[in-house]
Design an enzyme around this catalytic site. Structure first.
Site, mmCIF file in Angstrom:
data_model
loop_
_atom_site.group_PDB
_atom_site.id
_atom_site.type_symbol
_atom_site.label_atom_id
_atom_site.label_comp_id
_atom_site.label_asym_id
_atom_site.label_seq_id
_atom_site.Cartn_x
_atom_site.Cartn_y
_atom_site.Cartn_z
ATOM 1 C CD1 TRP A 129 -6.468 -28.008 11.963
ATOM 2 C CD2 TRP A 129 -5.894 -27.653 14.099
ATOM 3 N NE1 TRP A 129 -5.360 -27.197 11.973
ATOM 4 C CE2 TRP A 129 -4.993 -26.951 13.278
ATOM 5 C CE3 TRP A 129 -5.738 -27.594 15.494
ATOM 6 C CZ2 TRP A 129 -3.943 -26.193 13.807
ATOM 7 C CZ3 TRP A 129 -4.705 -26.835 16.002
ATOM 8 C CH2 TRP A 129 -3.823 -26.144 15.169
ATOM 9 C CD GLU A 162 -9.219 -22.718 9.624
ATOM 10 O OE1 GLU A 162 -8.776 -21.565 9.620
ATOM 11 O OE2 GLU A 162 -8.533 -23.680 9.244
ATOM 12 C CD GLN A 196 -6.450 -10.886 14.456
ATOM 13 O OE1 GLN A 196 -7.468 -11.289 14.996
ATOM 14 N NE2 GLN A 196 -6.188 -9.611 14.328
ATOM 15 C CB THR A 197 -3.485 -17.238 17.589
ATOM 16 O OG1 THR A 197 -4.271 -16.148 18.080
ATOM 17 C CG2 THR A 197 -2.702 -17.801 18.744
ATOM 18 C CG LEU A 226 -6.184 -18.612 22.057
ATOM 19 C CD1 LEU A 226 -4.778 -19.173 21.881
ATOM 20 C CD2 LEU A 226 -7.200 -19.661 21.589
ATOM 21 C CE1 TYR A 254 -7.701 -19.206 5.653
ATOM 22 C CE2 TYR A 254 -8.362 -18.827 7.943
ATOM 23 C CZ TYR A 254 -7.689 -19.584 6.988
ATOM 24 O OH TYR A 254 -7.044 -20.726 7.356
ATOM 25 C CG ASP A 304 -2.879 -19.649 6.014
ATOM 26 O OD1 ASP A 304 -2.378 -19.558 4.866
ATOM 27 O OD2 ASP A 304 -2.432 -20.429 6.876
ATOM 28 C CB CYS A 345 10.324 -24.550 -3.602
ATOM 29 S SG CYS A 345 8.645 -24.068 -4.036
ATOM 30 C CB CYS A 391 8.276 -19.849 -8.352
ATOM 31 S SG CYS A 391 8.310 -18.415 -7.260
HETATM 32 S S1 SF4 Z 1 9.750 -18.022 -3.665
HETATM 33 FE FE1 SF4 Z 1 8.833 -19.385 -5.185
HETATM 34 S S2 SF4 Z 1 10.358 -21.004 -5.501
HETATM 35 FE FE2 SF4 Z 1 10.910 -19.943 -3.621
HETATM 36 S S3 SF4 Z 1 9.929 -21.132 -1.990
HETATM 37 FE FE3 SF4 Z 1 8.504 -19.504 -2.553
HETATM 38 S S4 SF4 Z 1 7.165 -20.404 -4.091
HETATM 39 FE FE4 SF4 Z 1 8.951 -21.721 -3.927
#
Ligand code: SF4
Length: 383
Positions: free
Chosen positions: A50, A63, A68-69, A106, A146, A164, A228, A234
């Site tokens: 999509w 969407e 839920q799938t 589905l 959503y 999501d 990441c 983070c």
């Molecule tokens: S916890 Fe934080 S640093 Fe670790 S993957 Fe998720 S977003 Fe990235």
């Protein structure tokens, strides 16, 4: 150099967007966060059917199917559905039974009914053009925040959140204070916070990048933080509290199912109303209480089926042979299905085919929208 300053300011504005004042606290980091996330997305994004040409109708269908799938489950259904209904107008003018047939297997059939209703409303009220904004989309049947946000941002690049499950998990770990989705009241706060992080010109990429990061890196139990792209932004950096496993309550049910045969055909009926499997065709069935009587007792499954067929369908039947039991797991119900072969009895005439009742040969079952659970029963008589 006034012109250079104003050009820089414009670039900055394009990336950052207009923000509500309280969420500007970490403003200097936002462009860096956006760049890191989008750069990662450019090389790691999932290839999903999509996403190929940004067609709003295709995004709309996906969407609804994805509610839920899982993505892997949806893909083959999505491709078949699009072959059957290549445009929104094709979908809007199709009978509901055809739509349910294409959806069969589905699950969560209310989504198919809502999608069909939405397609009809778009043709009727919007001249066949899918509305572009979240507010307009929310007026359509079956659209919650959503789905409206996802279609507005992914199909029309509106800078609105599309959260999501994957995106929520990522944000909850990145910004636990602002995006604590465990609190009901946090949803609005998170939406406002995130609106300030969506680059207006790359809303679709930004939202999809969060979803993909959650699907591939920030996975539920052990996030791959070393891979990441936004690790430095983070707050938790993978130190997530162990969650108590939520055990979904599943109700055990026993159904007696009648395969009533007449001239080589079997009785099917379409379930009306809005409950589980409504709108789909099935073999007549009744719920049997656990530990209910033994064979020959008035409460045995065969007797219950005969009574049900007499009272609800006006048919005198003789329920005879039992066939191998089948199981099916719905979201909240584990159904143990006890099928029985039966035939017509007595002198009362059998009814003709009608809108919601049919005598159907086993080779023709596939022409009807039949749930996966009932397909297991159909397979017993050679479908
Ligand atoms: S916890 Fe934080 S640093 Fe670790 S993957 Fe998720 S977003 Fe990235």
């Amino acid at each position: 150099m006034p012109h250079l300053r104003s050009a820089r300011f414009q670039v900055h504005q394009n990336l950052v967007g207009s923000l509500p004042a309280p969420s500007r606290t970490s403003l200097p980091e936002r462009p860096a966060f956006q760049r890191a996330l989008l750069r990662w997305y450019e090389t790691h994004q999932r290839s999903l059917p999509w996403r190929k040409n940004g067609n709003p109708y295709r995004i709309l269908v996906s969407e609804f199917m994805l509610q839920q799938t899982r993505v892997e489950t949806v893909i083959p259904y999505y491709e078949r559905f699009l072959k059957r209904f290549p445009s929104l107008r094709d979908l809007a003018k199709a009978p509901l039974q055809e739509v349910l047939k294409a959806w069969a297997g589905l699950g969560y059939y209310a989504r198919a009914r809502n999608l069909h209703e939405a397609a009809k409303a778009i043709v009727r009220e919007w001249g066949g053009k899918i509305p572009r904004t979240k507010e307009e989309l929310l007026l359509l049947p079956g659209f919650g925040p959503y789905t409206a946000g996802a279609v507005a941002s992914l199909a029309f690049h509106q800078p609105v959140p599309a959260l999501d499950g994957n995106a929520k998990r990522v944000l909850g770990r990145l910004f636990p204070e602002q995006c604590d989705f465990s609190r009901m009241s946090a949803k609005k706060q998170a939406d406002e916070f995130l609106a300030g992080w969506i680059p207006p010109r790359r809303a679709a990429d930004f939202n999809q990048a969060l979803m993909d990061l959650g699907a591939m890196v920030c996975i539920p139990s052990s996030p791959r933080c070393t891979a990441c792209p936004v690790f430095r932004f983070c707050a938790t950096k993978g130190k997530i509290p162990k969650k108590k496993r939520v055990v979904r309550k599943v109700r055990e049910e026993i159904w007696a199912v009648a395969l009533v045969e007449k001239d080589g055909k079997f009785l099917l009926h379409r379930k009306e109303g809005r409950g589980l499997l409504s709108g789909l065709w099935q073999f007549p069935s009744v719920a049997v209480e656990k530990n209910q009587g033994k064979r020959g007792n008035s409460q045995d499954p065969g007797k219950l089926l005969e009574k049900y067929l007499r009272e609800d369908f006006g048919l005198e039947t003789r329920i005879k042979t039992s066939l191998p039991e089948q199981e099916h797991l719905f979201t909240h119900i584990h159904a143990l299905m006890k099928p029985y072969l039966g035939s017509l009895a007595g002198t009362r005439p059998s009814f003709p085919n009608s809108g919601s009742l049919r005598w159907v040969g086993a080779s023709a079952f596939s022409r009807y929208p039949i749930s996966t659970a009932m397909c297991k029963i159909a397979a017993l008589v050679g479908s």
